[in-house]
Design a protein around this motif. Structure first.
Motif, PDB file in Angstrom:
ATOM      1  N   LEU A  30       0.847  -1.184   0.000  1.00  0.00           N
ATOM      2  CA  LEU A  30       0.000   0.000   0.000  1.00  0.00           C
ATOM      3  C   LEU A  30       0.890   1.245   0.000  1.00  0.00           C
ATOM      4  CD1 LEU A  30      -2.495  -1.159   2.806  1.00  0.00           C
ATOM      5  CD2 LEU A  30      -2.462  -1.790   0.375  1.00  0.00           C
ATOM      6  N   ILE A  31       0.867   1.983  -1.096  1.00  0.00           N
ATOM      7  CA  ILE A  31       1.719   3.147  -1.281  1.00  0.00           C
ATOM      8  C   ILE A  31       0.881   4.399  -1.050  1.00  0.00           C
ATOM      9  CG2 ILE A  31       3.260   4.363  -2.871  1.00  0.00           C
ATOM     10  CD1 ILE A  31       3.532   1.661  -4.392  1.00  0.00           C
ATOM     11  N   TYR A  32       1.227   5.181  -0.057  1.00  0.00           N
ATOM     12  CA  TYR A  32       0.471   6.342   0.446  1.00  0.00           C
ATOM     13  C   TYR A  32      -1.038   6.158   0.253  1.00  0.00           C
ATOM     14  CZ  TYR A  32       2.451   7.786  -4.177  1.00  0.00           C
ATOM     15  OH  TYR A  32       2.929   7.832  -5.456  1.00  0.00           O
ATOM     16  N   PRO A  33      -1.607   5.138   0.924  1.00  0.00           N
ATOM     17  CA  PRO A  33      -3.027   4.836   0.722  1.00  0.00           C
ATOM     18  C   PRO A  33      -3.944   5.791   1.477  1.00  0.00           C
ATOM     19  CG  PRO A  33      -2.149   3.432   2.435  1.00  0.00           C
ATOM     20  CD  PRO A  33      -0.978   4.232   1.913  1.00  0.00           C
ATOM     21  N   VAL A  34      -5.139   5.995   0.931  1.00  0.00           N
ATOM     22  CA  VAL A  34      -6.214   6.629   1.688  1.00  0.00           C
ATOM     23  C   VAL A  34      -6.984   5.498   2.360  1.00  0.00           C
ATOM     24  CG1 VAL A  34      -7.686   6.685  -0.389  1.00  0.00           C
ATOM     25  CG2 VAL A  34      -8.271   8.083   1.597  1.00  0.00           C
ATOM     26  N   THR A  35      -7.169   5.583   3.677  1.00  0.00           N
ATOM     27  CA  THR A  35      -7.828   4.499   4.400  1.00  0.00           C
ATOM     28  C   THR A  35      -9.009   4.963   5.239  1.00  0.00           C
ATOM     29  OG1 THR A  35      -6.382   4.680   6.357  1.00  0.00           O
ATOM     30  CG2 THR A  35      -5.645   3.228   4.557  1.00  0.00           C
ATOM     31  N   ASP A  36      -9.216   6.284   5.339  1.00  0.00           N
ATOM     32  CA  ASP A  36     -10.314   6.790   6.173  1.00  0.00           C
ATOM     33  C   ASP A  36     -10.927   8.011   5.517  1.00  0.00           C
ATOM     34  OD1 ASP A  36     -12.087   7.594   8.084  1.00  0.00           O
ATOM     35  OD2 ASP A  36     -10.591   8.069   9.607  1.00  0.00           O
ATOM     36  N   MET A  37     -12.043   7.816   4.843  1.00  0.00           N
ATOM     37  CA  MET A  37     -12.701   8.931   4.159  1.00  0.00           C
ATOM     38  C   MET A  37     -13.571   9.761   5.086  1.00  0.00           C
ATOM     39  SD  MET A  37     -13.564   7.865   0.300  1.00  0.00           S
ATOM     40  CE  MET A  37     -12.293   7.235  -0.796  1.00  0.00           C
ATOM     41  N   THR A  38     -13.670   9.368   6.336  1.00  0.00           N
ATOM     42  CA  THR A  38     -14.415  10.196   7.291  1.00  0.00           C
ATOM     43  C   THR A  38     -13.523  11.237   7.950  1.00  0.00           C
ATOM     44  OG1 THR A  38     -14.017   8.786   9.231  1.00  0.00           O
ATOM     45  CG2 THR A  38     -15.866   8.191   7.805  1.00  0.00           C
ATOM     46  N   ALA A  39     -12.212  11.165   7.717  1.00  0.00           N
ATOM     47  CA  ALA A  39     -11.275  12.069   8.378  1.00  0.00           C
ATOM     48  C   ALA A  39     -11.481  13.513   7.935  1.00  0.00           C
ATOM     49  CB  ALA A  39      -9.839  11.631   8.090  1.00  0.00           C
ATOM     50  N   ASP A  40     -11.278  14.422   8.864  1.00  0.00           N
ATOM     51  CA  ASP A  40     -11.350  15.851   8.579  1.00  0.00           C
ATOM     52  C   ASP A  40     -10.014  16.291   7.998  1.00  0.00           C
ATOM     53  OD1 ASP A  40     -11.674  18.559   8.464  1.00  0.00           O
ATOM     54  OD2 ASP A  40     -11.948  18.867  10.627  1.00  0.00           O
ATOM     55  N   ARG A  41     -10.001  16.681   6.736  1.00  0.00           N
ATOM     56  CA  ARG A  41      -8.765  17.062   6.052  1.00  0.00           C
ATOM     57  C   ARG A  41      -8.517  18.567   6.079  1.00  0.00           C
ATOM     58  NH1 ARG A  41      -6.856  11.845   5.563  1.00  0.00           N
ATOM     59  NH2 ARG A  41      -8.339  10.552   4.422  1.00  0.00           N
ATOM     60  N   SER A  42      -9.368  19.318   6.751  1.00  0.00           N
ATOM     61  CA  SER A  42      -9.281  20.781   6.680  1.00  0.00           C
ATOM     62  C   SER A  42      -8.173  21.361   7.541  1.00  0.00           C
ATOM     63  CB  SER A  42     -10.616  21.400   7.102  1.00  0.00           C
ATOM     64  OG  SER A  42     -10.931  21.044   8.441  1.00  0.00           O
ATOM     65  N   ALA A  43      -7.746  20.625   8.576  1.00  0.00           N
ATOM     66  CA  ALA A  43      -6.729  21.152   9.485  1.00  0.00           C
ATOM     67  C   ALA A  43      -5.335  21.007   8.877  1.00  0.00           C
ATOM     68  CB  ALA A  43      -6.799  20.434  10.821  1.00  0.00           C
ATOM     69  N   GLY A  44      -4.426  21.860   9.327  1.00  0.00           N
ATOM     70  CA  GLY A  44      -3.027  21.748   8.922  1.00  0.00           C
ATOM     71  C   GLY A  44      -2.777  22.289   7.530  1.00  0.00           C
ATOM     72  N   LYS A  45      -1.720  21.768   6.911  1.00  0.00           N
ATOM     73  CA  LYS A  45      -1.333  22.263   5.596  1.00  0.00           C
ATOM     74  C   LYS A  45      -2.395  21.906   4.558  1.00  0.00           C
ATOM     75  CE  LYS A  45       3.649  21.989   6.443  1.00  0.00           C
ATOM     76  NZ  LYS A  45       4.930  21.441   5.983  1.00  0.00           N
ATOM     77  N   GLN A  46      -2.774  22.903   3.766  1.00  0.00           N
ATOM     78  CA  GLN A  46      -3.842  22.689   2.802  1.00  0.00           C
ATOM     79  C   GLN A  46      -3.385  22.831   1.364  1.00  0.00           C
ATOM     80  OE1 GLN A  46      -7.519  24.718   3.665  1.00  0.00           O
ATOM     81  NE2 GLN A  46      -7.006  24.932   5.813  1.00  0.00           N
ATOM     82  N   SER A  63      -1.218  10.303   7.748  1.00  0.00           N
ATOM     83  CA  SER A  63      -1.800   9.700   8.938  1.00  0.00           C
ATOM     84  C   SER A  63      -2.681   8.500   8.591  1.00  0.00           C
ATOM     85  CB  SER A  63      -2.611  10.725   9.727  1.00  0.00           C
ATOM     86  OG  SER A  63      -3.722  11.180   8.972  1.00  0.00           O
ATOM     87  N   ASP A  64      -3.243   8.469   7.374  1.00  0.00           N
ATOM     88  CA  ASP A  64      -4.048   7.320   6.965  1.00  0.00           C
ATOM     89  C   ASP A  64      -3.196   6.055   6.932  1.00  0.00           C
ATOM     90  OD1 ASP A  64      -5.856   9.446   6.380  1.00  0.00           O
ATOM     91  OD2 ASP A  64      -6.870   8.148   4.944  1.00  0.00           O
ATOM     92  N   GLY A  65      -2.016   6.171   6.357  1.00  0.00           N
ATOM     93  CA  GLY A  65      -1.122   5.020   6.321  1.00  0.00           C
ATOM     94  C   GLY A  65      -0.624   4.645   7.700  1.00  0.00           C
ATOM     95  N   LEU A  66      -0.301   5.663   8.494  1.00  0.00           N
ATOM     96  CA  LEU A  66       0.202   5.419   9.851  1.00  0.00           C
ATOM     97  C   LEU A  66      -0.846   4.710  10.699  1.00  0.00           C
ATOM     98  CD1 LEU A  66       2.528   5.960  11.872  1.00  0.00           C
ATOM     99  CD2 LEU A  66       1.413   8.131  12.402  1.00  0.00           C
ATOM    100  N   ARG A  67      -2.073   5.185  10.644  1.00  0.00           N
ATOM    101  CA  ARG A  67      -3.141   4.585  11.458  1.00  0.00           C
ATOM    102  C   ARG A  67      -3.517   3.190  10.954  1.00  0.00           C
ATOM    103  NH1 ARG A  67      -8.120   7.876  11.654  1.00  0.00           N
ATOM    104  NH2 ARG A  67      -7.488   8.749   9.651  1.00  0.00           N
ATOM    105  N   TYR A  68      -3.441   2.993   9.639  1.00  0.00           N
ATOM    106  CA  TYR A  68      -3.767   1.659   9.129  1.00  0.00           C
ATOM    107  C   TYR A  68      -2.700   0.647   9.546  1.00  0.00           C
ATOM    108  CZ  TYR A  68      -6.208  -1.685   6.200  1.00  0.00           C
ATOM    109  OH  TYR A  68      -6.934  -2.770   5.760  1.00  0.00           O
ATOM    110  N   ALA A  69      -1.451   1.068   9.520  1.00  0.00           N
ATOM    111  CA  ALA A  69      -0.391   0.187   9.999  1.00  0.00           C
ATOM    112  C   ALA A  69      -0.616  -0.193  11.459  1.00  0.00           C
ATOM    113  CB  ALA A  69       0.973   0.866   9.830  1.00  0.00           C
ATOM    114  N   ALA A  70      -1.005   0.781  12.277  1.00  0.00           N
ATOM    115  CA  ALA A  70      -1.265   0.505  13.693  1.00  0.00           C
ATOM    116  C   ALA A  70      -2.440  -0.453  13.864  1.00  0.00           C
ATOM    117  CB  ALA A  70      -1.527   1.810  14.433  1.00  0.00           C
ATOM    118  N   ALA A  71      -3.495  -0.270  13.055  1.00  0.00           N
ATOM    119  CA  ALA A  71      -4.665  -1.141  13.150  1.00  0.00           C
ATOM    120  C   ALA A  71      -4.320  -2.574  12.757  1.00  0.00           C
ATOM    121  CB  ALA A  71      -5.788  -0.605  12.264  1.00  0.00           C
TER     122      ALA A  71
END
Length: 327
Positions: free
Chosen positions: A194-210, A265-273
């Motif tokens: 999985l190369i830079y996968p999107v794993t959570d489409m419910t995540a709020d993407r508005s915070a941080g760098k845009q 963070s999607d990849g990081l959290r999926y690895a943890a899960a």
């Protein structure tokens, strides 16, 4: 934090000035999708190309709603005869592009590299794209192609373990294929890359760098809107594999992320899960690069490093060890 690769930064700025999904209507997107992908010296340098010794063949396979185009890559000298494929792995690839863009040529370098260096037969899937074909059309196409490939190994010249791989949206689809294969009793998947996968489409993407290269907050919102449509459920595990009720029993994974990527963070959290469920995971963060870096080997040495890691992980997971290898 490392500085972003300057060439990728400039290229990201140029592509966003030319066209951004955040400002495109459905008809404009469909018009772009209909354009033939240019294959020339510039695109081969920028996006890479399959090694000269790799054979690539286009065909179509049956899906639930019609034929699905695929491209089959075989290493040099590989025959379609089943005897030649004894032990040869099968890898099924799903391209990125936010479920909205992408086509078979986009995967030539990635798939050709795996065919050559892993010695695998690689099947690249040209699944249906949004907004004309919304969720779960892409999922249904990918599973149909995966099932076809697994059932056609003798014809394809492969008889070894099966892996899946993809980047971005394709990383999501690869993870979802593992969930579906577990739920439906097959095909048996031995590895997921999985190369830079999107794993959570419910995540709020508005915070941080845009305004990071290739993937701004507005663009992520647009991809999600086009893919799911007004009635799609972002929490459905077929769209957000991180939100599956159980990750136990899934195949070992390589998960790669980019330092300057809103999907990091999607990849990081999926690895943890996966790890929490007892699934072996190799997790690697590539510094100084944005989302999409593996798709531009002409601009980024990190793309080659990432593919070397993919190849090494697939060799370990998919290539049988013989007695001679143990000595």
């Amino acid at each position: 934090m490392a500085r972003i690769n300057r060439r990728l930064l400039v290229w990201g700025w140029i592509t966003r000035r030319q066209v951004s999904v955040a400002t495109m209507s459905d008809p404009e997107i469909i018009a772009v999708q209909s354009r033939k992908f240019p294959v020339n010296a510039v695109t081969r340098w920028l996006l890479g190309a399959a090694p000269s010794g790799v054979e690539a063949t286009d065909r179509s396979v049956p899906g639930a709603d019609g034929q699905i185009p695929v491209r089959v890559y075989r290493p040099a000298g590989a025959s379609r005869a089943s005897g030649d494929g004894a032990g040869r792995p099968l890898v099924v690839y799903f391209h990125g592009g936010g479920f909205v863009f992408g086509s078979l040529p986009m995967g030539d370098w990635i798939c050709g590299t795996v065919a050559e260096q892993v010695g695998a037969v690689v099947v690249s899937v040209d699944y249906r794209l949004a907004p004309a074909h919304r969720f779960p059309a892409a999922v249904e196409d990918c599973y149909a192609a995966l099932a076809w490939a697994a059932g056609s190994q003798a014809e394809l010249g492969a008889a070894g373990p099966i892996g899946v791989m993809g980047e971005s949206a394709g990383g999501c689809l690869s993870a979802v294929m593992c969930l579906l294969a577990r739920e439906r009793g097959g095909p048996a998947i031995a590895h997921q890359a999985l190369i830079y996968p999107v794993t959570d489409m419910t995540a709020d993407r508005s915070a941080g760098k845009q305004d990071l290269p290739f993937l701004s907050a507005a663009e992520m919102d647009a991809y999600k809107r086009h893919y799911l449509g007004p009635d799609g459920d972002a929490a459905n595990p077929w769209a957000s594999p991180l939100l599956a009720a159980d990750h136990a029993g899934l195949p070992p994974a390589l998960i790669q992320v980019a330092e300057h990527d809103p999907l990091r963070s999607d990849g990081l959290r999926y690895a943890a899960a996966l790890r929490a469920a007892g699934v072996p995971v190799r997790f690697t963060e590539y510094v100084g690069v944005p989302h999409g870096f593996v798709n531009f080997p002409g601009l980024s040495s990190a793309a080659h490093q990432a593919m070397n890691e993919v190849v090494a992980a697939q060799r370990e997971a998919l290539t049988p060890v013989t007695e001679g290898d143990r000595r």
